[in-house]
Design an enzyme around this catalytic site. Structure first.
Site, mmCIF file in Angstrom:
data_model
loop_
_atom_site.group_PDB
_atom_site.id
_atom_site.type_symbol
_atom_site.label_atom_id
_atom_site.label_comp_id
_atom_site.label_asym_id
_atom_site.label_seq_id
_atom_site.Cartn_x
_atom_site.Cartn_y
_atom_site.Cartn_z
ATOM 1 N N ASP A 11 0.877 -1.162 0.000
ATOM 2 C CA ASP A 11 0.000 0.000 0.000
ATOM 3 C C ASP A 11 0.927 1.228 0.000
ATOM 4 O O ASP A 11 2.108 1.110 0.324
ATOM 5 C CB ASP A 11 -0.864 -0.075 1.264
ATOM 6 C CG ASP A 11 -1.712 1.143 1.470
ATOM 7 O OD1 ASP A 11 -2.463 1.484 0.546
ATOM 8 O OD2 ASP A 11 -1.622 1.764 2.549
ATOM 9 N N LEU A 12 0.406 2.395 -0.368
ATOM 10 C CA LEU A 12 1.276 3.575 -0.454
ATOM 11 C C LEU A 12 1.151 4.467 0.780
ATOM 12 O O LEU A 12 2.059 4.535 1.607
ATOM 13 C CB LEU A 12 0.931 4.350 -1.738
ATOM 14 C CG LEU A 12 1.766 5.586 -2.034
ATOM 15 C CD1 LEU A 12 3.237 5.254 -2.193
ATOM 16 C CD2 LEU A 12 1.254 6.265 -3.315
ATOM 17 N N ASP A 13 -0.012 5.107 0.914
ATOM 18 C CA ASP A 13 -0.213 6.046 2.027
ATOM 19 C C ASP A 13 -0.207 5.282 3.353
ATOM 20 O O ASP A 13 -1.009 4.376 3.552
ATOM 21 C CB ASP A 13 -1.546 6.784 1.824
ATOM 22 C CG ASP A 13 -1.870 7.706 2.988
ATOM 23 O OD1 ASP A 13 -0.930 8.191 3.640
ATOM 24 O OD2 ASP A 13 -3.059 7.928 3.238
ATOM 25 N N THR A 19 1.149 10.413 3.262
ATOM 26 C CA THR A 19 0.436 11.448 2.505
ATOM 27 C C THR A 19 -0.868 11.830 3.206
ATOM 28 O O THR A 19 -1.506 12.810 2.826
ATOM 29 C CB THR A 19 0.147 10.991 1.052
ATOM 30 O OG1 THR A 19 -0.181 9.616 1.059
ATOM 31 C CG2 THR A 19 1.337 11.222 0.154
ATOM 32 N N LYS A 47 -8.553 7.136 5.754
ATOM 33 C CA LYS A 47 -7.333 6.414 5.379
ATOM 34 C C LYS A 47 -7.654 5.139 4.593
ATOM 35 O O LYS A 47 -8.463 4.324 5.047
ATOM 36 C CB LYS A 47 -6.506 6.096 6.623
ATOM 37 C CG LYS A 47 -5.888 7.351 7.205
ATOM 38 C CD LYS A 47 -4.895 7.060 8.305
ATOM 39 C CE LYS A 47 -4.279 8.377 8.786
ATOM 40 N NZ LYS A 47 -3.442 8.193 9.966
ATOM 41 N N ARG A 51 -11.176 8.400 -3.193
ATOM 42 C CA ARG A 51 -11.449 9.839 -3.174
ATOM 43 C C ARG A 51 -12.949 10.129 -3.095
ATOM 44 O O ARG A 51 -13.391 10.956 -2.289
ATOM 45 C CB ARG A 51 -10.864 10.473 -4.449
ATOM 46 C CG ARG A 51 -10.690 11.959 -4.352
ATOM 47 C CD ARG A 51 -10.155 12.519 -5.664
ATOM 48 N NE ARG A 51 -8.865 11.965 -6.050
ATOM 49 C CZ ARG A 51 -8.278 12.208 -7.221
ATOM 50 N NH1 ARG A 51 -8.867 13.002 -8.106
ATOM 51 N NH2 ARG A 51 -7.110 11.665 -7.519
ATOM 52 N N SER A 116 -2.469 0.438 -4.342
ATOM 53 C CA SER A 116 -2.959 1.642 -3.647
ATOM 54 C C SER A 116 -4.292 2.106 -4.216
ATOM 55 O O SER A 116 -4.563 1.921 -5.401
ATOM 56 C CB SER A 116 -1.915 2.751 -3.824
ATOM 57 O OG SER A 116 -2.449 4.005 -3.488
ATOM 58 N N ALA A 117 -5.093 2.768 -3.383
ATOM 59 C CA ALA A 117 -6.357 3.346 -3.847
ATOM 60 C C ALA A 117 -6.138 4.669 -4.566
ATOM 61 O O ALA A 117 -7.035 5.186 -5.232
ATOM 62 C CB ALA A 117 -7.272 3.576 -2.639
ATOM 63 N N ASN A 120 -3.154 9.248 -7.636
ATOM 64 C CA ASN A 120 -1.921 10.045 -7.752
ATOM 65 C C ASN A 120 -0.676 9.205 -7.458
ATOM 66 O O ASN A 120 0.417 9.753 -7.290
ATOM 67 C CB ASN A 120 -1.973 11.217 -6.763
ATOM 68 C CG ASN A 120 -3.107 12.186 -7.074
ATOM 69 O OD1 ASN A 120 -3.176 12.716 -8.179
ATOM 70 N ND2 ASN A 120 -4.006 12.399 -6.128
ATOM 71 N N LYS A 147 -10.994 -0.955 -1.598
ATOM 72 C CA LYS A 147 -10.777 -1.841 -0.459
ATOM 73 C C LYS A 147 -11.950 -1.619 0.510
ATOM 74 O O LYS A 147 -12.395 -0.481 0.642
ATOM 75 C CB LYS A 147 -9.463 -1.482 0.251
ATOM 76 C CG LYS A 147 -8.231 -1.560 -0.667
ATOM 77 C CD LYS A 147 -7.035 -0.862 -0.011
ATOM 78 C CE LYS A 147 -5.870 -0.747 -0.978
ATOM 79 N NZ LYS A 147 -4.732 0.009 -0.457
ATOM 80 N N GLU A 171 -0.049 -3.351 4.614
ATOM 81 C CA GLU A 171 -1.193 -2.426 4.682
ATOM 82 C C GLU A 171 -1.297 -1.734 6.035
ATOM 83 O O GLU A 171 -1.070 -2.353 7.066
ATOM 84 C CB GLU A 171 -2.490 -3.219 4.486
ATOM 85 C CG GLU A 171 -3.195 -2.998 3.184
ATOM 86 C CD GLU A 171 -3.741 -1.604 2.940
ATOM 87 O OE1 GLU A 171 -3.832 -0.809 3.890
ATOM 88 O OE2 GLU A 171 -4.071 -1.297 1.800
ATOM 89 N N ASP A 172 -1.700 -0.454 6.018
ATOM 90 C CA ASP A 172 -1.878 0.267 7.291
ATOM 91 C C ASP A 172 -3.347 0.467 7.651
ATOM 92 O O ASP A 172 -3.642 0.913 8.761
ATOM 93 C CB ASP A 172 -1.208 1.648 7.229
ATOM 94 C CG ASP A 172 -1.964 2.599 6.315
ATOM 95 O OD1 ASP A 172 -2.243 2.207 5.155
ATOM 96 O OD2 ASP A 172 -2.294 3.708 6.754
HETATM 97 P P1 B16 Z 1 -6.280 10.034 -4.300
HETATM 98 P P2 B16 Z 1 -3.563 4.208 -0.098
HETATM 99 C C1 B16 Z 1 -5.321 6.211 -0.215
HETATM 100 O O1 B16 Z 1 -4.013 5.739 -0.378
HETATM 101 C C2 B16 Z 1 -5.388 7.173 0.962
HETATM 102 O O2 B16 Z 1 -5.097 6.489 2.179
HETATM 103 C C3 B16 Z 1 -6.781 7.751 1.047
HETATM 104 O O3 B16 Z 1 -6.858 8.668 2.130
HETATM 105 C C4 B16 Z 1 -7.116 8.457 -0.280
HETATM 106 O O4 B16 Z 1 -8.442 8.964 -0.242
HETATM 107 C C5 B16 Z 1 -6.974 7.438 -1.418
HETATM 108 O O5 B16 Z 1 -5.653 6.917 -1.415
HETATM 109 C C6 B16 Z 1 -7.249 8.072 -2.777
HETATM 110 O O6 B16 Z 1 -6.244 9.025 -3.055
HETATM 111 O O7 B16 Z 1 -7.210 11.158 -3.934
HETATM 112 O O8 B16 Z 1 -4.832 10.448 -4.428
HETATM 113 O O9 B16 Z 1 -6.759 9.259 -5.504
HETATM 114 O O10 B16 Z 1 -3.487 4.062 1.400
HETATM 115 O O11 B16 Z 1 -4.560 3.250 -0.746
HETATM 116 O O12 B16 Z 1 -2.201 4.159 -0.751
HETATM 117 MG MG MG Z 2 -2.805 3.160 3.330
#
Ligand code: B16
Ligand code: MG
Length: 210
Positions: A11-13, A19, A47, A51, A116-117, A120, A147, A171-172
């Site tokens: 996972d990223l964030d 982020t 988290k 979006r 990642s979700a 970006n 997810k 994953e966090d």
């Molecule tokens: P974006 P992950 C998720 O990242 C974030 O934890 C979540 O807060 C955010 O809404 C989602 O990405 C979408 O991000 O607006 O950049 O498309 O934890 O899945 O890496």
């Molecule tokens: Mg995450």
């Protein structure tokens, strides 16, 4: 457990980079413009969430109803502000141990994917200078089901040419741990065991694995 895997999906964030603090600042500005307070405690609910779902939760907190067009304008405005923050990201913001652990896995011939979700994600990896450490990037631009649906991790293991049980997910978020287990992967939770139920193992950060 980690000795037997052939692939690792990150996972990223919250795993590679924090982020969430920039998502928070951008969502909080939107809430301010809409006339309500959005706290850091509220932000925990966003988290790992997509979006569009993040906006739905934010509007629920503010007790605000909005139509499709308005919602789209709101997510676009939020993303513009978020992009402004993350365009200043640099490698110093990679979470402790993450880069070293990715390099250790590569040296051990373990395949690596991002799961990642975020839409970006590719931009964030490039700002952090770690794009080349990934064999595959599956992000919010490539999957439609958020997810805890397993889609992102099934797609990531397939992109690595592996079966899900051959992969370990890092994953966090609770929804991400559920998604990893639902995909049939092994799951290492990053954070607190009280929140990350169902993970095969929970650690505080990737630096613990070095
Ligand atoms: P974006 P992950 C998720 O990242 C974030 O934890 C979540 O807060 C955010 O809404 C989602 O990405 C979408 O991000 O607006 O950049 O498309 O934890 O899945 O890496
Ligand atoms: Mg995450």
């Amino acid at each position: 457990m980690l000795e037997t895997v052939k692939g690792a999906i990150f996972d990223l964030d919250g795993v590679i980079v924090d982020t969430a603090k920039y998502h928070y600042l951008a969502w909080r500005s939107l809430a301010e413009r809409l006339g309500f307070e959005f706290t850091e405690v509220d932000n925990e609910r966003l988290k790992g969430v997509s979006r569009a779902e993040s906006l739905r939760i934010l509007l629920e907190i503010g007790g605000i109803e909005a139509g499709e067009t308005e919602r789209m304008e709101m997510t676009e405005a939020k993303n513009r502000e978020y992009l402004n923050y993350i365009s200043k990201l640099d490698p110093s913001e990679i979470l402790p141990g993450a880069k070293e652990y990715l390099q250790t896995l590569r040296e051990a011939d373990i395949k690596i994917a991002l799961g990642s979700a975020s839409k970006n994600a590719a931009f964030i990896l490039s700002r952090l200078g770690i794009t080349k450490l990934f064999d595959a990037v599956i992000d919010g631009t490539k999957v439609s089901k958020a997810k805890p649906d397993p889609e992102v991790f099934l797609a990531a293991s397939a992109a690595l040419g592996l079966e899900p049980p051959e992969c370990v997910v890092f994953e966090d978020a609770a929804a991400g741990v559920q998604a990893g287990k639902a995909a049939g992967c092994k799951v290492v939770g990053i954070g607190s065991p009280d929140v990350l139920h169902g993970a095969d193992r929970v650690i505080a950060g990737l630096d613990e694995l070095i």
